[in-house]
Design a protein around this motif. Structure first.
Motif, short mmCIF file in Angstrom:
data_model
loop_
_atom_site.label_atom_id
_atom_site.label_comp_id
_atom_site.label_asym_id
_atom_site.label_seq_id
_atom_site.Cartn_x
_atom_site.Cartn_y
_atom_site.Cartn_z
N LYS A 76 0.82 -1.22 0.00
CA LYS A 76 0.00 0.00 0.00
C LYS A 76 0.85 1.27 0.00
CE LYS A 76 -3.88 -2.14 2.45
NZ LYS A 76 -4.68 -2.18 3.70
N ARG A 129 3.36 2.04 -1.45
CA ARG A 129 3.97 2.46 -2.72
C ARG A 129 3.17 3.59 -3.38
NH1 ARG A 129 0.61 -1.57 -4.65
NH2 ARG A 129 0.01 -1.35 -6.83
N PHE A 130 1.97 3.87 -2.88
CA PHE A 130 1.19 4.98 -3.42
C PHE A 130 1.59 6.33 -2.81
CE2 PHE A 130 -1.63 1.41 -4.50
CZ PHE A 130 -1.73 1.64 -5.86
N THR A 131 2.58 6.32 -1.94
CA THR A 131 3.09 7.60 -1.45
C THR A 131 4.07 8.17 -2.48
OG1 THR A 131 4.84 6.43 -0.27
CG2 THR A 131 2.87 7.01 0.99
N THR A 176 5.32 7.48 -8.29
CA THR A 176 4.27 7.08 -7.35
C THR A 176 3.55 5.84 -7.90
OG1 THR A 176 3.96 9.37 -6.72
CG2 THR A 176 2.19 7.85 -6.16
N SER A 233 -0.71 3.58 -17.22
CA SER A 233 -0.98 3.79 -15.80
C SER A 233 -1.30 2.48 -15.08
CB SER A 233 -2.14 4.76 -15.63
OG SER A 233 -3.34 4.17 -16.06
N LEU A 234 -1.61 1.45 -15.86
CA LEU A 234 -1.99 0.19 -15.22
C LEU A 234 -0.87 -0.85 -15.18
CD1 LEU A 234 -5.71 -0.48 -16.17
CD2 LEU A 234 -4.71 0.09 -13.96
N VAL A 243 -0.65 -7.05 -5.82
CA VAL A 243 -0.31 -5.78 -6.45
C VAL A 243 -0.81 -5.76 -7.89
CG1 VAL A 243 1.58 -4.31 -7.18
CG2 VAL A 243 1.68 -5.46 -4.97
N VAL A 244 -1.65 -4.82 -8.20
CA VAL A 244 -2.24 -4.79 -9.54
C VAL A 244 -1.83 -3.56 -10.31
CG1 VAL A 244 -4.37 -4.77 -10.86
CG2 VAL A 244 -4.21 -6.17 -8.81
N GLY A 245 -1.94 -2.42 -9.70
CA GLY A 245 -1.76 -1.18 -10.46
C GLY A 245 -0.46 -0.48 -10.13
N ALA A 246 -0.07 0.41 -10.98
CA ALA A 246 1.10 1.24 -10.71
C ALA A 246 0.99 2.50 -11.54
CB ALA A 246 2.38 0.51 -11.05
N GLY A 247 1.29 3.60 -10.95
CA GLY A 247 1.13 4.87 -11.66
C GLY A 247 2.34 5.20 -12.49
#
Lengths: 650, 267
Positions: B15, B17-19, B59, B219-220, B260-264
């Motif tokens: 989680k 990793r969204f910082t 991010t 983005s995905l 883990v699915v998404g990444a910006g």
């Protein structure tokens, strides 16, 4: 499905600031839920950045989670981009602690700090998958509760909330938990209406559906209890001694940027300076100081635990705290905490001294904000903010002499009896402050922030007809002209249109619910945010509901008029408030009762509580609300056995 | 005061990793204070702790190879045991962030920003076909130039990133797509995993020309930084702080990578 993270996660790369939805703060709790446990979702109806630091919410989060029969998590309003994604994916509102769906909680409790968040309350209830109207909810739906300063007139939300808590929540949440626990373990005996009836008997708890509004020729005539065991007047809750409640003990440290991002230690609650525009000061009486030793412990342990390097000593007027200089000095000296800066977010200029200025700038200078509130002594007597021009200049000079180059001054416009001369006095004060600064620093500056005055319930100004947006804009225009050529003075002002909507919600009765619902259904969320606020939407909603904004907002009330909050009580006698309103119109000030004889406002006597202050005399410096120079002695002459006439004393 | 420089290598998963990069800087400042590490402060009007971070991690991406350099009180540094410091730092970090190694570095050691020349990335392209991907990568590596559209200070530019793509290996070992292991240069301007994927083209005669071979928006895609590399003057490649060299055992990520699915694509 009790954890929505795997459904939320794919949405996060597509939204702004995704870190506000992940939880994981230092101090976060992941409580266990179960049949004998009452689960609370403490919800702030605005963004995470605004809501996370809210101290009331954090205090209740800890108190509830310490109970074996309660579990508390937190939620915040998702920003519009995530909300769109959530609605498209059918993802409901969730807690940030364990990403639990909101509808699985027994209670969704909202913190109401500002009227313009009301449409977000409806949006959050809807996003939770719960009917927004309380009468349409089923037994299995969560109870919707609310607390915070706005609940002193909860009528605009009466159709949407199941219960409301008035006053300090520390003890009330425990009482409510016990009622709900017994109800759950009894197999929900009596159904939803049964538990609401039981909640209505808890002191400080108001259940709007237990009261019937009676109207007469378009005006509210009475709020009648529907049952004999429902109190005719609901009294607020007051915690007698703050020392028993040293919370938050484990303040949350966010992973991403938020407002007030620092350790916050509440040094006292309540304020008796008696500023007549200030709802917070009226509804939180009496003054209850935290013992200085406990403040020191909470600061040093809090800094060590959180890793913050800034601490704010919070209250409604921190310079009034007994022995403030020593507390600030010991905080800065505590070498175990490294480089620590102290901020005092709410300062009265008549209690701000060179000593305090010297102490707080030793580590790192934090922003300095003073709130003279009005531009002339006459106006300040009307609002009972009894600080003289000399008080302000002395405070400002103290700050400049200690090296500050810029400060903020807060003012209100649209106050009762305000003349253009009073308004322009703001510009003059600001110019004079900058001129004083030139004697100490290079290019000093003053930022003047002006808000349009909105009358609030349970204040002497609750009878005052708010200025129109046209009038507020005219006054702001005067000020803009007044500072146009003043070097070093920056002017900022709040949108007068937003003040109108705030005024509507502040003193509206139950019929305003239709307007709030209409605004919400037409896309009006995040109304605190100027980019989302549109007065047209409110006007259209008022028209659709047949509500005459002029009569609700701009009309002066009379003493015999039934006010929508007359069946609620902050302890203040209505005739005390009315007398104070008459005194205001006569430009008569009223001194602080913490150090002078009692005026019997009702807040102490009614509840059998007293001021808790360590010092029998006010702090040194300024005039301390007397209009007399007290910089040498620091003691207000107690000569006031009758109602004092401060105006006449000058 | 001039402090002793210590370099810390850490991982970021789950989680947290969204910082953002700035968030991580703030998190470290507070974690170091919680762990009672006496970081040296700068002088001046607004003293700041002397901590320098390396390349920003976009991010949403995770990493096994993040770094920071901190200046600490020399007397304290003289008595500290690296292994215990690693444990103490991890204990004060949020869930998902793990300290992998810590060691004193020479005062003359170049800053991370200047020294690091390339990064190895693990890029998972969900929905991609392994054969198509292999062909696209081969073509890209054989091509004279790889043009991508980039935004710099609000203006769109077309850049050739081919010289910055050092190596790409295709692994067809994830359930719903293709895993690439890519080494991408960081200088003069870092190439992001999303930019690499944007430059890969479908086979001729396949899907419409110009279409990405990965059927998901950038983005995905999910990506993890595995290594940062410093190329020495002698042409050798080394890590700013190798986990193995220091004998530290790498902790498994605190949150399972399976979720883990998404990444910006970052800021």
């Amino acid at each position: 499905m009790t954890n929505l993270w795997h459904r939320l996660e794919p949405l996060l790369p597509q939204v702004s600031k995704p870190a506000r939805y992940i939880g994981g703060e230092h101090g976060m709790q992941t409580p266990v839920h179960g049949p004998g446990i009452v689960s609370w979702l403490l919800t702030y109806p605005d963004t995470y950045e605004i809501g996370l630091p809210n101290q009331g919410l954090q205090i209740l989060y800890e108190i509830l989670n310490e109970r074996p029969d309660a579990a508390a998590e937190r939620a915040y309003a998702p920003w519009v981009d995530l909300e769109a994604q959530m609605r498209a994916e059918g993802l409901p509102l969730f807690s940030v602690d364990t990403h639990r769906p909101a509808a699985l909680f027994d209670v969704i409790a909202f913190n109401l700090s500002a009227e313009l968040t009301y449409t977000n309350v409806l949006n959050c209830i809807d996003l939770a998958g719960v009917p927004v109207h309380s009468r349409l909810r089923h037994e299995a739906d969560p109870l919707i509760g609310a607390g915070g300063h706005c609940t002193y007139n909860p009528e605009p939300l009466a159709d949407f909330v199941d219960f409301v808590v008035l006053g300090d929540g520390e003890e009330a949440v425990g009482d409510i938990t016990e009622v709900l626990r017994d109800w759950k373990t009894s197999g929900r005996a009596g159904g939803r209406s049964g538990v609401l009836r039981a909640l209505a008997r808890v002191p400080g708890v108001y259940v709007p559906s237990m009261y019937e509004p009676v109207y007469d020729r378009g005006r509210l005539a009475a709020m009648e209890p529907r049952h004999p065991d429902v109190p005719a007047v609901v009294e607020k809750r007051t915690v007698a001694d703050l020392a028993e409640w040293p919370y938050p003990k484990r303040q949350l440290v966010p992973l991403t940027e938020v407002v007030h991002d620092r350790l916050n230690v509440e040094v006292f609650r309540g304020c008796t300076r008696g500023c007549r525009f200030c709802q917070a000061g009226m509804i939180t009486r009496p003054v209850r100081e935290r013992p200085a030793e406990q403040v020191r412990t909470m600061v040093s342990e809090g800094l060590r635990r959180t890793g913050y390097d800034e601490v704010a000593l919070t209250s409604l007027s921190t310079a009034d705290f007994s022995g403030i200089e020593q507390v600030v000095a010991s905080t800065v000296d505590d070498s175990g905490c490294g480089q620590v800066s102290v901020s005092l977010p709410s300062l009265r200029v008549d209690a701000f001294t060179v000593g305090i200025a010297a102490q707080i700038q030793r580590a790192r200078r934090t922003g300095l904000t003073f709130a003279p509130e009005a531009g002339s002594w006459r106006m300040r007597q009307v609002i009972n903010k009894l600080i003289t021009e000399d008080d302000l200049y002395a405070a400002v000079e103290s700050a400049y002499s200690q090296g500050w180059r810029r400060m903020k001054l807060y003012f209100l416009t649209g106050l009762p009896t305000e003349t253009d001369e009073d308004t322009l006095g703001i510009a003059e004060l600001a110019r004079n402050c900058v001129a004083l600064g030139r004697g100490h620093v290079r290019s000093p500056s003053v930022t003047v922030s002006v808000g349009g005055f909105v009358p609030k319930p349970f204040t002497p100004f609750q009878w005052f007809g708010q200025n129109t947006t046209v009038e507020l804009r005219r006054k702001i225009g005067l000020l803009r002209d007044g500072v146009r050529r003043a070097r070093g003075v920056q002017l900022k002002w709040h949108d007068a249109a937003a003040s109108l909507a705030e005024g509507l919600a502040s003193r509206g009765d139950r019929r305003l619910g239709g307007v709030i619902e209409h605004v919400w259904r037409h896309g009006g969320t995040f109304q605190e945010w100027s980019e989302h606020f549109d007065l047209q939407r409110w006007q259209a909603a008022a028209d659709a509901c047949g509500i005459d904004i002029d009569s609700w907002v701009h009309r002066h009330r009379t003493f015999d008029e039934v006010l929508p909050w007359d069946h609620l009580s902050a302890g203040l006698h209505k005739d005390f408030l009315w007398q104070d309103w008459r005194d205001a119109l006569d430009e008569v000030g009223l001194e602080d009762c913490r150090w002078t004889p009692c005026y019997d406002c009702g807040a102490c006597t009614g509840y059998g509580v007293e001021h808790v202050v360590a010092s029998a005399v006010p702090p040194a410096g300024g005039s301390q609300g007397t209009g007399v120079d007290l910089s040498r002695g620091a003691e207000i002459p107690v000569r006031l056995l009758e109602r004092p006439l401060v105006g006449a004393a000058r | 005061m001039t402090g002793t420089r210590i370099r810390v290598r850490f991982a970021k998963h789950g989680k947290v990793r969204f910082t953002s990069h700035r968030d991580v800087a703030r998190i470290w400042e507070r974690s170091l204070r919680r762990a009672a590490v006496p970081v040296v402060y700068s002088a001046g009007f607004s003293p700041r702790p002397k901590i320098a971070f390396g390349l920003a991690l976009p991010t949403g991406y995770s990493s096994d190879a993040e770094y920071l350099d901190a200046e600490v009180d020399p007397a304290w540094a003289a008595g500290i045991d690296n292994e215990r410091l690693v444990g103490a730092l991890t204990a004060s970090l949020p869930t998902g962030m793990t300290t992998l190694a810590a060691a004193e570095i020479a005062s003359g050691e170049p800053s991370l920003q200047h020294a690091v020349t390339s990064c190895t990335w693990r890029i998972d392209a969900a929905g991609a076909d392994a054969t198509e991907a292999s062909e696209a990568v081969s073509r890209a590596m054989d091509a004279g130039e790889l043009l991508v559209q980039r935004e710099r200070k609000g203006r769109l530019t077309i850049d050739d990133i081919r010289p910055a793509v050092h190596a790409v290996e295709v692994q067809a070992n994830i359930t719903d797509g293709v895993r690439l292991i890519a080494e991408l240069a960081t200088q003069p301007r870092a190439v992001r995993p999303a930019e690499l994927l944007a430059s890969l083209r479908p086979p001729p005669g396949g899907r419409a020309a110009g279409e990405r071979f990965v059927p998901v928006p950038p983005s995905l895609l999910r990506a993890c930084r595995l290594h940062q590399w410093i190329t020495t003057d002698a042409g050798e490649r080394r890590e700013p702080l190798a986990v193995s060299e220091l004998g530290e055992r790498r902790e498994p990520p605190a949150v399972s990578e399976a979720s883990v699915v998404g990444a910006g694509v970052g800021p």
